[in-house]
Write an enzyme that holds these catalytic residues in place. Structure first.
Site, PDB file in Angstrom:
ATOM      1  CG  HIS A  13      -1.793   1.208   1.347  1.00  0.00           C
ATOM      2  ND1 HIS A  13      -3.143   1.110   1.605  1.00  0.00           N
ATOM      3  CD2 HIS A  13      -1.551   2.533   1.233  1.00  0.00           C
ATOM      4  CE1 HIS A  13      -3.672   2.305   1.638  1.00  0.00           C
ATOM      5  NE2 HIS A  13      -2.719   3.202   1.420  1.00  0.00           N
ATOM      6  CG  HIS A  15      -0.770   7.160  -1.355  1.00  0.00           C
ATOM      7  ND1 HIS A  15      -2.069   7.277  -1.784  1.00  0.00           N
ATOM      8  CD2 HIS A  15      -0.832   6.497  -0.169  1.00  0.00           C
ATOM      9  CE1 HIS A  15      -2.885   6.721  -0.903  1.00  0.00           C
ATOM     10  NE2 HIS A  15      -2.153   6.234   0.095  1.00  0.00           N
ATOM     11  CE  LYS A  98      -7.847   2.234  -0.044  1.00  0.00           C
ATOM     12  NZ  LYS A  98      -6.757   3.129   0.189  1.00  0.00           N
ATOM     13  CG  HIS A 135      -9.464   5.158   3.994  1.00  0.00           C
ATOM     14  ND1 HIS A 135      -8.231   5.779   4.038  1.00  0.00           N
ATOM     15  CD2 HIS A 135     -10.177   5.658   5.037  1.00  0.00           C
ATOM     16  CE1 HIS A 135      -8.212   6.625   5.069  1.00  0.00           C
ATOM     17  NE2 HIS A 135      -9.385   6.577   5.687  1.00  0.00           N
ATOM     18  CG  HIS A 173      -4.439   2.880   6.068  1.00  0.00           C
ATOM     19  ND1 HIS A 173      -5.722   2.934   6.551  1.00  0.00           N
ATOM     20  CD2 HIS A 173      -4.471   3.493   4.866  1.00  0.00           C
ATOM     21  CE1 HIS A 173      -6.483   3.547   5.677  1.00  0.00           C
ATOM     22  NE2 HIS A 173      -5.752   3.900   4.643  1.00  0.00           N
ATOM     23  CG  ASP A 246      -1.101   5.152   3.873  1.00  0.00           C
ATOM     24  OD1 ASP A 246      -1.293   5.371   2.665  1.00  0.00           O
ATOM     25  OD2 ASP A 246      -1.863   5.576   4.765  1.00  0.00           O
TER      26      ASP A 246
HETATM   27  N1  OTD Z   1      -3.466   8.724   4.324  1.00  0.00           N
HETATM   28  N2  OTD Z   1      -2.556  10.526   3.204  1.00  0.00           N
HETATM   29  C1  OTD Z   1      -2.843   9.982   1.995  1.00  0.00           C
HETATM   30  C2  OTD Z   1      -3.444   8.778   1.910  1.00  0.00           C
HETATM   31  C3  OTD Z   1      -3.503   7.966   3.119  1.00  0.00           C
HETATM   32  O1  OTD Z   1      -5.594   7.129   3.744  1.00  0.00           O
HETATM   33  C4  OTD Z   1      -4.566   6.945   3.108  1.00  0.00           C
HETATM   34  O2  OTD Z   1      -4.373   5.920   2.464  1.00  0.00           O
HETATM   35  C5  OTD Z   1      -2.477  10.743   0.808  1.00  0.00           C
HETATM   36  O3  OTD Z   1      -1.844  11.796   0.986  1.00  0.00           O
HETATM   37  O4  OTD Z   1      -2.738  10.292  -0.325  1.00  0.00           O
HETATM   38  C6  OTD Z   1      -2.904   9.917   4.354  1.00  0.00           C
HETATM   39  O5  OTD Z   1      -2.711  10.469   5.446  1.00  0.00           O
HETATM   40 ZN    ZN Z   2      -2.852   5.172   1.592  1.00  0.00          ZN
HETATM   41 ZN    ZN Z   3      -6.476   5.180   3.143  1.00  0.00          ZN
END
Ligand code: OTD
Ligand code: ZN
Ligand code: ZN
Length: 344
Positions: A13, A15, A98, A135, A173, A246
């Site tokens: 997981h 970004h 997702k 999420h 997460h 994450d």
């Molecule tokens: N959590 N920030 C981001 C995604 C995650 O929930 C998430 O997966 C992001 O910046 O894309 C965060 O705090």
């Molecule tokens: Zn994330």
């Molecule tokens: Zn998330």
């Protein structure tokens, strides 16, 4: 133990963002992870097979020379996602979808408002042997931000897992004892990822003695009893829990702001920090399962064959890194000492 060699890990997981940012994020992850599940919350989001395939090409183009790193693509569910979208995604090699409840986190405005109407899509995922990545937080503004994960379990997670019994679900997460217990007691085919920040920190690390925006992420850090529950569950070696950093970069000025962005950019230190946590827990023998085996097994993918070695050697995470745009970004654990290092 001063040295540990494990099968090369995967990050289930993260970004990467897009465009120039890929030149920072892809090499940072490829330095120690063989594969990564790439989150689709771009602007606009990656909602179709076609968008996922072109995003994959941009990621591959940002790999360092000679790297075999493989991105594993996902699509983003919206209220409009159809069964056909899932079938197309399957054909394109997309592994998972997702689900963000609308407004739950960064770039989730196009997420799902009515979960009920998505059940045909969940069924299609199961039929196509694809995973649902969730999420798991409610977004109702009257629910306390610290309670939103538990509320999601009670309002939605229980039903999803029950109503689509052959669907593989990853509770992404997780941050609470409630989520850890839910996953431990859930049927086969339910697992969770855990980030380095939720193992290392609790909400005091974000709020005690001053606000620390670089420790602000979603789901938000919880009280220490929850942190302890997450640590206990990884120490137990349960194959239902595996590595998902994450890692989520935001330029410094977006974090240090009167309305700062959520996300910790951990790619520079995540594997080393997980190793540190397992070492603190006297559970280094459980690191390989968590980092390199259980995720691949759950996704039904082959385990990696290369190895990576970590040595007990202190180093400091940089205070700041320059993004390809020239802007500074503060990495997770900036300026702090990490006790394990990857041997090169
Ligand atoms: N959590 N920030 C981001 C995604 C995650 O929930 C998430 O997966 C992001 O910046 O894309 C965060 O705090
Ligand atoms: Zn994330
Ligand atoms: Zn998330």
């Amino acid at each position: 133990m001063n040295e540990i060699t494990i099968i090369k890990p995967d990050d289930w997981h993260l970004h990467f963002r897009d465009q120039d940012m890929l030149l920072e994020t892809v090499p940072a992850t490829a330095r120690c992870f063989e594969r990564a599940v790439v989150m689709p919350n771009l602007v606009p989001p990656v909602t179709t097979a076609e968008l996922a395939l072109s995003y994959k090409e941009r990621i591959l183009a940002a790999r360092p020379a000679g790297s075999t790193f493989t991105p594993l693509m996902t699509i983003y569910l919206t209220d409009k996602t159809s069964v056909e979208d899932i079938q197309d995604a399957k054909k394109a090699g997309v592994l998972a979808a997702k689900m963000y409840p609308a407004g739950a986190t960064t770039n989730s405005d196009s997420g799902v408002n009515s979960l009920e109407s998505l059940y045909p899509v969940f069924e299609a995922l199961a039929e196509n042997d694809m995973l649902l990545l969730i999420h798991g937080e409610v977004t109702q503004k009257h629910i306390d931000i610290f309670d939103r994960e538990k509320e999601f379990i009670d309002q939605h997670m229980v039903n999803i897992v029950k109503r689509v019994p052959n669907l593989k679900v990853v509770f992404e997460h997780i941050t609470t004892k409630d989520a850890a217990d839910f996953v431990l007691n859930a049927r086969e085919g339910v697992a969770a990822t855990i980030t380095p920040q939720h193992l290392l920190l609790n909400r005091n690390d974000m709020l005690d003695g001053g606000v620390r925006p670089h420790n602000y992420c979603l789901p938000i850090l919880k009280r220490s009893t929850h942190q302890e529950a997450l640590r206990a569950v990884v120490k137990s070696g349960s194959p239902k829990f595996f590595l998902g950093t994450d890692s989520a970069p935001h330029a410094r000025h977006r974090k240090e702001s009167d309305c700062g962005c959520a996300g910790c950019y951990s790619a520079w230190s995540a594997l080393e920090l997980y190793t540190q946590v397992f070492d603190e827990l006297d559970a280094l023998d459980k690191l390989e399962g968590f980092a390199s085996l259980y995720g691949a097994d759950f996704y039904g993918l082959p385990r990696n064959t290369e190895v990576v070695t970590l040595v007990r050697e202190a180093w400091d995470v940089p205070e700041s890194i320059a993004l390809p745009s020239g802007e500074p970004i503060v990495p997770f654990f900036a300026g702090k000492s990490v006790s394990w290092k990857i041997k090169t």
